[in-house]
Design a protein around this motif. Structure first.
Motif, short mmCIF file in Angstrom:
data_model
loop_
_atom_site.label_atom_id
_atom_site.label_comp_id
_atom_site.label_asym_id
_atom_site.label_seq_id
_atom_site.Cartn_x
_atom_site.Cartn_y
_atom_site.Cartn_z
N VAL A 104 0.81 -1.23 0.00
CA VAL A 104 0.00 0.00 0.00
C VAL A 104 0.84 1.27 0.00
CG1 VAL A 104 -1.98 -1.13 1.07
CG2 VAL A 104 -0.35 0.11 2.51
N THR A 105 2.15 1.16 0.17
CA THR A 105 2.99 2.36 0.19
C THR A 105 3.95 2.47 -0.99
OG1 THR A 105 4.61 1.24 1.63
CG2 THR A 105 2.89 2.57 2.72
N ARG A 106 3.95 1.48 -1.87
CA ARG A 106 4.83 1.53 -3.05
C ARG A 106 3.99 1.48 -4.31
NH1 ARG A 106 10.35 -1.75 -2.23
NH2 ARG A 106 11.03 -0.67 -0.35
N ASP A 107 4.15 2.50 -5.16
CA ASP A 107 3.34 2.61 -6.37
C ASP A 107 3.39 1.36 -7.24
OD1 ASP A 107 2.54 5.16 -5.65
OD2 ASP A 107 4.02 6.16 -6.92
N LYS A 108 4.58 0.81 -7.45
CA LYS A 108 4.70 -0.36 -8.33
C LYS A 108 3.96 -1.57 -7.77
CE LYS A 108 8.96 0.89 -10.64
NZ LYS A 108 10.34 0.56 -10.95
N LEU A 109 3.97 -1.74 -6.46
CA LEU A 109 3.25 -2.85 -5.85
C LEU A 109 1.75 -2.57 -5.80
CD1 LEU A 109 5.70 -3.73 -2.93
CD2 LEU A 109 5.45 -4.89 -5.13
N TRP A 110 1.37 -1.32 -5.51
CA TRP A 110 -0.04 -0.95 -5.47
C TRP A 110 -0.69 -1.15 -6.84
CZ3 TRP A 110 -3.83 -0.76 -2.33
CH2 TRP A 110 -5.00 -0.09 -2.66
N ALA A 111 0.06 -0.97 -7.91
CA ALA A 111 -0.46 -1.17 -9.26
C ALA A 111 -0.99 -2.60 -9.44
CB ALA A 111 0.62 -0.86 -10.30
N ASP A 112 -0.41 -3.58 -8.74
CA ASP A 112 -0.92 -4.96 -8.81
C ASP A 112 -2.32 -5.05 -8.22
OD1 ASP A 112 1.50 -5.75 -9.94
OD2 ASP A 112 2.30 -6.53 -8.06
N VAL A 113 -2.57 -4.33 -7.13
CA VAL A 113 -3.91 -4.32 -6.51
C VAL A 113 -4.91 -3.69 -7.47
CG1 VAL A 113 -5.31 -3.44 -4.59
CG2 VAL A 113 -2.98 -4.28 -4.16
N VAL A 114 -4.54 -2.56 -8.03
CA VAL A 114 -5.41 -1.86 -8.97
C VAL A 114 -5.75 -2.77 -10.15
CG1 VAL A 114 -5.49 0.08 -10.61
CG2 VAL A 114 -4.63 0.43 -8.29
N ARG A 115 -4.75 -3.50 -10.62
CA ARG A 115 -4.95 -4.40 -11.77
C ARG A 115 -5.91 -5.54 -11.43
NH1 ARG A 115 -2.86 -8.94 -12.49
NH2 ARG A 115 -1.09 -8.62 -11.10
N VAL A 116 -5.69 -6.24 -10.30
CA VAL A 116 -6.55 -7.39 -9.99
C VAL A 116 -7.97 -6.96 -9.67
CG1 VAL A 116 -4.64 -8.86 -9.24
CG2 VAL A 116 -5.97 -7.61 -7.53
N LEU A 117 -8.15 -5.75 -9.15
CA LEU A 117 -9.50 -5.26 -8.86
C LEU A 117 -10.19 -4.72 -10.11
CD1 LEU A 117 -8.95 -3.47 -5.42
CD2 LEU A 117 -9.98 -5.73 -5.84
N GLY A 118 -9.44 -4.62 -11.20
CA GLY A 118 -10.01 -4.15 -12.47
C GLY A 118 -10.38 -2.68 -12.45
N LEU A 119 -9.57 -1.87 -11.76
CA LEU A 119 -9.88 -0.44 -11.63
C LEU A 119 -9.26 0.39 -12.75
CD1 LEU A 119 -9.30 -0.03 -7.79
CD2 LEU A 119 -11.46 -0.40 -8.99
N LYS A 120 -9.97 1.43 -13.11
CA LYS A 120 -9.44 2.44 -14.03
C LYS A 120 -9.04 3.64 -13.18
CE LYS A 120 -12.46 0.93 -17.70
NZ LYS A 120 -13.87 0.67 -17.65
N SER A 121 -8.24 4.52 -13.76
CA SER A 121 -7.75 5.68 -13.00
C SER A 121 -8.89 6.57 -12.51
CB SER A 121 -6.75 6.49 -13.83
OG SER A 121 -7.37 6.96 -15.01
N SER A 122 -10.02 6.56 -13.19
CA SER A 122 -11.14 7.42 -12.78
C SER A 122 -12.04 6.75 -11.73
CB SER A 122 -11.98 7.79 -14.01
OG SER A 122 -12.47 6.61 -14.62
N ASP A 123 -11.83 5.47 -11.45
CA ASP A 123 -12.66 4.75 -10.49
C ASP A 123 -12.31 5.12 -9.06
OD1 ASP A 123 -13.83 3.39 -12.60
OD2 ASP A 123 -12.59 1.59 -12.34
N SER A 124 -13.33 5.16 -8.21
CA SER A 124 -13.05 5.31 -6.79
C SER A 124 -12.70 3.93 -6.23
CB SER A 124 -14.25 5.92 -6.06
OG SER A 124 -15.38 5.09 -6.21
#
Length: 155
Positions: A104-124
């Motif tokens: 949750v504190t490193r952008d590169k690792l957080w990107a994995d969470v965003v990817r598996v949750l299927g989020l877009k940059s505009s999503d809350s």
């Protein structure tokens, strides 16, 4: 200074499993990934209450010669009154809890969470849980891997 009312009225970050942080127990009923500790074997496990196809029911800490596989959870949930949010960073052991914090504190690792949750940059950010695996050799941790996740319905 912390009280149970804070779990109803505030945004809160809780570190550690229910074994090390009793406040986490207040959210156990709404979490898919729970914590269990085997005192005799001296290791922790993550219980997958509702396994999806290909997932295990139990993810146990496993020593493999000089390495240890351990599991952790990142949970983003509503607070007890639904007026704020709770972020739980917890593991079956210290290294897995640390890995949850790293994600949750490193952008590169957080990107994995965003990817598996299927989020877009505009999503809350939805309420979710992520189960992660970390492999530790001595004091060195490998990059944590996300191995299961759940999206929770919005309240």
């Amino acid at each position: 200074d912390f009280s149970p009312d804070d779990l109803k009225t505030s945004n809160v970050v809780l570190l550690g499993s229910s074994r090390s942080n009793p406040w986490v127990q207040f959210f156990a009923g709404s979490m898919n990934f729970g914590f269990q500790h085997d005192n005799a074997a001296k290791f922790g496990s993550i219980i997958n209450n509702h396994p999806m196809p290909g997932e295990q029911k139990v993810y146990a800490t496993v020593p493999i010669s000089s390495m240890v596989d351990s599991y952790g959870v990142i949970a983003f949930l509503p607070n007890l009154a639904g007026t704020g949010n709770v972020l739980i960073l917890a593991g079956a052991g210290m290294h897995a809890t640390e890995s949850a914090g790293e994600i949750v504190t490193r952008d590169k690792l957080w990107a994995d969470v965003v990817r598996v949750l299927g989020l877009k940059s505009s999503d809350s950010l939805p309420y979710f849980e992520v189960l992660l695996k970390t492999r530790v050799m001595g004091a060195t941790m490998q990059r944590p891997q996300i191995i299961a996740w759940r999206r929770h319905p919005a309240h």
